[in-house]
Design an enzyme around this catalytic site. Structure first.
Site, PDB file in Angstrom:
ATOM      1  CB  SER A   1      -0.892   0.010   1.251  1.00  0.00           C
ATOM      2  OG  SER A   1      -1.575   1.243   1.388  1.00  0.00           O
TER       3      SER A   1
ATOM      4  CE1 TYR B   1      -3.904  -2.377   5.293  1.00  0.00           C
ATOM      5  CE2 TYR B   1      -3.186  -0.141   4.779  1.00  0.00           C
ATOM      6  CZ  TYR B   1      -3.643  -1.384   4.367  1.00  0.00           C
ATOM      7  OH  TYR B   1      -3.833  -1.633   3.026  1.00  0.00           O
TER       8      TYR B   1
END
Length: 269
Positions: free
Chosen positions: A148, A160
């Site tokens: 990401s 995350y």
């Protein structure tokens, strides 16, 4: 070199791709694109009805054979079952499964945080390790690890972003060791994509500017193009290429503040 005995599904002649998290979003996009390119598939996720529906759809559209492997990647026993299948031979692996949490780090149960780590990091490492021997023996293969932009620019949540930074670093390091083997690896780092991801995480996204959204098709096309060009790091979209380039040129503390201002990291983990 001789072909690995188990690369194909029984009775089939097409190459095999394993995709984790294929029931929606980027995983589903990759499953559809690879089926259209002539791959048979091993589809790995928790939701058996959606897996079966996808397998049927791809068979009808592309004559693709699919093996459905129902697995919760937060469970070690399920990860080992998937790794065992990968150990039998595969030519394309997409480590796509992953999730984020809403809420602050210190408010979430430790078990939930561990599950996130197991899916986002442990499964990626385990499955890549299981897939590589047959690929190296065959002198060909591809591994796409879905990271990401959050792994490239600090500040969007905590666990995350950290898990995706691990995926990026792991993949870039691995690429050096694979030079000359015929096996390609890629860290795919999309920004915001129109999928179910944020809704499932309970993250409100209505205020995000339209210019920052990508389509699944854009992401898959960029990934495959970069694979052909031998690019280990793939960042789809000119807007995200620009953002990550700028972030790499300024101090990390300033990049983190910029990221928090753009993407509102509060309430994300």
């Amino acid at each position: 070199m001789t072909e690995h005995a188990h690369l194909r599904l029984p009775g089939a002649t097409r190459p095999v791709a394993v995709i984790t998290g294929p029931t929606s979003g980027i995983g589903q996009g990759y499953a559809t694109r690879l089926a259209s390119l002539g791959y048979d598939l091993v589809l790995v996720a928790r939701d058996e009805p959606r897996l079966e529906a996808l397998a049927t759809e791809l068979e009808n559209r592309f004559a693709t054979r699919s093996q459905v492997l129902v697995a919760d990647l937060a469970r070690e026993s399920d990860r080992e079952r998937v790794a065992a299948r990968l150990g039998e031979g595969v030519e394309f692996l997409v480590n796509n499964a992953g999730f984020a949490n809403s809420g602050e780090f210190w408010t979430l149960p430790a078990a939930q945080l561990q599950a996130q780590l197991d899916v986002n990091v442990v499964a990626v490492v385990r499955f890549t390790r299981a897939a590589l021997p047959s690929m190296i023996t065959a002198a060909k293969g591809c591994v796409v690890n879905v990271g990401s932009v959050a792994g490239l620019i600090p500040g969007r949540g905590s666990t995350y972003s950290a898990s995706k930074a691990y995926v990026v670093s792991f993949t870039e390091g691995l690429a050096g060791g694979l030079v000359g083997t015929g096996v390609r690896v890629q860290a795919l780092c999309p920004g915001f994509v129109h999928t179910e991801f944020h809704e499932r995480a309970g993250i409100e996204m209505s205020s995000l500017p339209k210019a920052l959204w990508l389509s699944v098709d854009q992401v898959i096309t960029s990934s495959l193009t970069d694979l052909e060009k031998g690019r280990v790091l793939s960042v789809p979209g000119m807007q995200y290429k620009a953002l990550t380039t700028v972030a790499g040129m300024i101090p990390r503390t300033l990049a983190a503040r910029l990221n928090r201002g753009l993407f509102a990291a509060r309430g994300r983990t």
